[in-house]
Design an enzyme around this catalytic site. Structure first.
Site, mmCIF file in Angstrom:
data_model
loop_
_atom_site.group_PDB
_atom_site.id
_atom_site.type_symbol
_atom_site.label_atom_id
_atom_site.label_comp_id
_atom_site.label_asym_id
_atom_site.label_seq_id
_atom_site.Cartn_x
_atom_site.Cartn_y
_atom_site.Cartn_z
ATOM 1 N N SER A 128 -22.150 0.984 24.050
ATOM 2 C CA SER A 128 -22.471 2.141 23.209
ATOM 3 C C SER A 128 -22.813 1.734 21.783
ATOM 4 O O SER A 128 -22.274 0.747 21.257
ATOM 5 C CB SER A 128 -21.234 3.047 23.185
ATOM 6 O OG SER A 128 -21.285 3.929 22.086
ATOM 7 N N GLU A 130 -21.649 3.153 19.407
ATOM 8 C CA GLU A 130 -20.388 3.263 18.663
ATOM 9 C C GLU A 130 -19.779 1.885 18.397
ATOM 10 O O GLU A 130 -18.922 1.747 17.533
ATOM 11 C CB GLU A 130 -19.381 4.121 19.439
ATOM 12 C CG GLU A 130 -19.614 5.604 19.329
ATOM 13 C CD GLU A 130 -19.408 6.147 17.918
ATOM 14 O OE1 GLU A 130 -18.304 6.030 17.383
ATOM 15 O OE2 GLU A 130 -20.373 6.682 17.357
ATOM 16 N N TYR A 152 -12.201 4.406 20.803
ATOM 17 C CA TYR A 152 -13.294 4.452 21.785
ATOM 18 C C TYR A 152 -14.257 3.279 21.551
ATOM 19 O O TYR A 152 -14.593 2.539 22.483
ATOM 20 C CB TYR A 152 -14.056 5.790 21.679
ATOM 21 C CG TYR A 152 -15.335 5.768 22.481
ATOM 22 C CD1 TYR A 152 -15.309 5.953 23.857
ATOM 23 C CD2 TYR A 152 -16.564 5.497 21.870
ATOM 24 C CE1 TYR A 152 -16.478 5.877 24.602
ATOM 25 C CE2 TYR A 152 -17.735 5.418 22.608
ATOM 26 C CZ TYR A 152 -17.686 5.612 23.973
ATOM 27 O OH TYR A 152 -18.834 5.519 24.705
HETATM 28 P P1 GDR Z 1 -20.730 10.530 19.224
HETATM 29 O O1 GDR Z 1 -21.133 11.994 19.739
HETATM 30 O O2 GDR Z 1 -19.389 10.510 18.609
HETATM 31 O O3 GDR Z 1 -21.883 10.022 18.418
HETATM 32 O O4 GDR Z 1 -20.647 9.699 20.586
HETATM 33 P P2 GDR Z 1 -20.719 13.452 19.241
HETATM 34 O O5 GDR Z 1 -21.812 14.323 19.729
HETATM 35 O O6 GDR Z 1 -19.324 13.815 19.630
HETATM 36 O O7 GDR Z 1 -20.759 13.351 17.622
HETATM 37 C C1 GDR Z 1 -21.942 13.077 16.921
HETATM 38 C C2 GDR Z 1 -21.730 13.300 15.437
HETATM 39 O O8 GDR Z 1 -21.594 14.694 15.176
HETATM 40 C C3 GDR Z 1 -20.543 14.881 14.248
HETATM 41 N N1 GDR Z 1 -19.997 16.258 14.389
HETATM 42 C C4 GDR Z 1 -19.388 16.743 15.479
HETATM 43 N N2 GDR Z 1 -19.134 16.191 16.684
HETATM 44 C C5 GDR Z 1 -18.532 16.954 17.623
HETATM 45 N N3 GDR Z 1 -18.307 16.444 18.835
HETATM 46 N N4 GDR Z 1 -18.126 18.250 17.362
HETATM 47 C C6 GDR Z 1 -18.350 18.840 16.152
HETATM 48 O O9 GDR Z 1 -17.995 19.993 15.939
HETATM 49 C C7 GDR Z 1 -19.024 18.064 15.165
HETATM 50 N N5 GDR Z 1 -19.428 18.315 13.892
HETATM 51 C C8 GDR Z 1 -20.020 17.220 13.433
HETATM 52 C C9 GDR Z 1 -19.532 13.812 14.594
HETATM 53 O O10 GDR Z 1 -18.630 13.620 13.519
HETATM 54 C C10 GDR Z 1 -20.480 12.640 14.866
HETATM 55 O O11 GDR Z 1 -20.797 12.001 13.666
HETATM 56 C C11 GDR Z 1 -21.505 9.941 21.685
HETATM 57 C C12 GDR Z 1 -20.667 9.858 22.962
HETATM 58 O O12 GDR Z 1 -21.460 10.236 24.068
HETATM 59 C C13 GDR Z 1 -20.172 8.447 23.185
HETATM 60 O O13 GDR Z 1 -19.509 8.376 24.449
HETATM 61 C C14 GDR Z 1 -21.385 7.509 23.202
HETATM 62 O O14 GDR Z 1 -20.957 6.181 23.391
HETATM 63 C C15 GDR Z 1 -22.155 7.649 21.904
HETATM 64 O O15 GDR Z 1 -22.559 8.985 21.725
HETATM 65 C C16 GDR Z 1 -23.404 6.763 21.893
#
Ligand code: GDR
Length: 335
Positions: A128, A130, A152
């Site tokens: 990933s 990440e 993670y």
């Molecule tokens: P990520 O995905 O952590 O990049 O990992 P996510 O969609 O959860 O977050 C992306 C960004 O958005 C910001 N964010 C929020 N995130 C979520 N979930 N909910 C919220 O309300 C919100 N508001 C802002 C987060 O802080 C972050 O910066 C995903 C997953 O699929 C992993 O398993 C994978 O490895 C990576 O993508 C590549």
């Protein structure tokens, strides 16, 4: 006889697209699923509905070596795609122990069983972006150092290194994909893209009045999951195993995603989005941008779906589900 593939995480977004791709290519497809999924097929096997009667599902627990060993012994795959994981970064802050335990041991158990029982099997590990975390270079390539920012991310670095070590130590055809964020209408609702697009649909349908989000300034390289599983398959068709970044080469902020998703529905996000400090992460990954030149030149893979098309497809799908299709604007023009 066709090739036999084993997919862990087959019930997820990527697993379901990959199962469809492999079936279309004539593979015999086996999937590892939790017993609870088999007991609740309507919900937990929903993404597999198009192919449910053409895949063989096996109840298995990646937390038990005995279970993983039996699974591999039963299937004896030619190709193994290891996608299963606790994959929600936010949750990994709430439960570091089970995230590390499941993700690291699951990968280790599977590699070890494949090495013993099916040493010629080609192995894919779902690494990933990440792993780059507090990224030390922009854009990130296969040579960018890892600096994970969550348990993670740490678990994925460990899986990546285990996979590389099995390749080098035991000559296994084991490859790592370093996949940047990839989305689709099948994305889980907890991830930000789907949370936003389903939130837009719920607002249009009159089921919610607002949408709570965390950090809107984080930037991600978002592609379409259906295309990313093709890159996984291509990696296992190469004569030599290797590691590849899979990305679009474009980055956008969460705010841009929100803006586009709401304006696609004729709404202004500023009227609906509230920021909740509880949704910020203790350590954030601020900016991810992938350089997939290696995948392009060696695999012939490129991302086809642009940011606008991805956002639109997801909004439209969620609106269709809630019966509010008519209200989704024909263009992204603001009201
Ligand atoms: P990520 O995905 O952590 O990049 O990992 P996510 O969609 O959860 O977050 C992306 C960004 O958005 C910001 N964010 C929020 N995130 C979520 N979930 N909910 C919220 O309300 C919100 N508001 C802002 C987060 O802080 C972050 O910066 C995903 C997953 O699929 C992993 O398993 C994978 O490895 C990576 O993508 C590549």
């Amino acid at each position: 006889m066709g090739q036999r593939a084993l997919i862990t995480g087959i019930t997820g977004q990527d697993g379901s697209y990959l199962a469809e791709l492999l079936l279309a290519k004539g593979y015999e497809v086996h999937g590892a699923v939790r017993r609870v999924a088999l007991e609740d097929p309507e919900h937990r096997l929903l993404r597999l509905s198009a192919v449910r009667d053409r895949v063989v599902l096996h109840a298995a627990s990646l937390e038990s070596f005995a279970s993983v060993y039996q699974l591999v012994a039963k299937v004896l795959p030619d190709e193994c795609y290891h996608l299963a994981a606790q994959s929600f970064v936010s949750y990994s802050f709430d439960d570091e122990f089970s995230t590390l335990n499941t993700n690291i041991n699951g990968t280790h158990f599977l590699l070890s069983a494949v090495k013993d029982l099916a040493p010629k099997c080609r192995f894919y590990f779902a690494g990933s972006s990440e792993m780059f975390g507090k990224a030390e270079q922009i854009p990130q390539t296969e040579k960018t150092p890892f600096h994970p920012r969550s348990s993670y991310g740490i678990s994925k670095v460990c899986g990546f290194e285990l996979t590389r070590n099995y390749r080098e130590a035991y000559g296994m055809h084991a490859s790592n994909g370093i996949l940047f964020n990839h989305e689709s209408p099948r994305r889980g609702f907890e991830f930000v893209t789907r949370k936003i697009t389903s939130g837009v649909a719920r607002i249009l349908a009159g089921k919610s009045k607002e949408l709570s989000l965390g950090n809107l300034d984080a930037q991600r390289d978002w592609g379409h999951a259906r295309e990313y599983v093709q890159a996984m398959w291509l990696m296992l068709q190469q004569p030599q195993p290797d590691d590849y970044v899979v990305a679009t080469g474009e980055t956008h902020s969460v705010r841009e995603f929100v803006d586009l998703a709401f304006s696609c529905a004729g709404l202004d996000y500023r009227d609906y989005v509230v920021t909740d400090p509880n949704l910020f992460r203790p350590a954030e990954v601020n900016l991810l941008l992938g350089d997939c030149t290696k995948a392009q030149t060696q695999l012939g893979w490129t991302a086809g779906t642009g940011f606008d098309a991805l956002v639109r497809e997801m909004v439209e799908a969620d609106c269709r589900t809630l019966g509010v299709t008519g209200q989704v604007g024909a263009s992204f023009a603001r009201p």
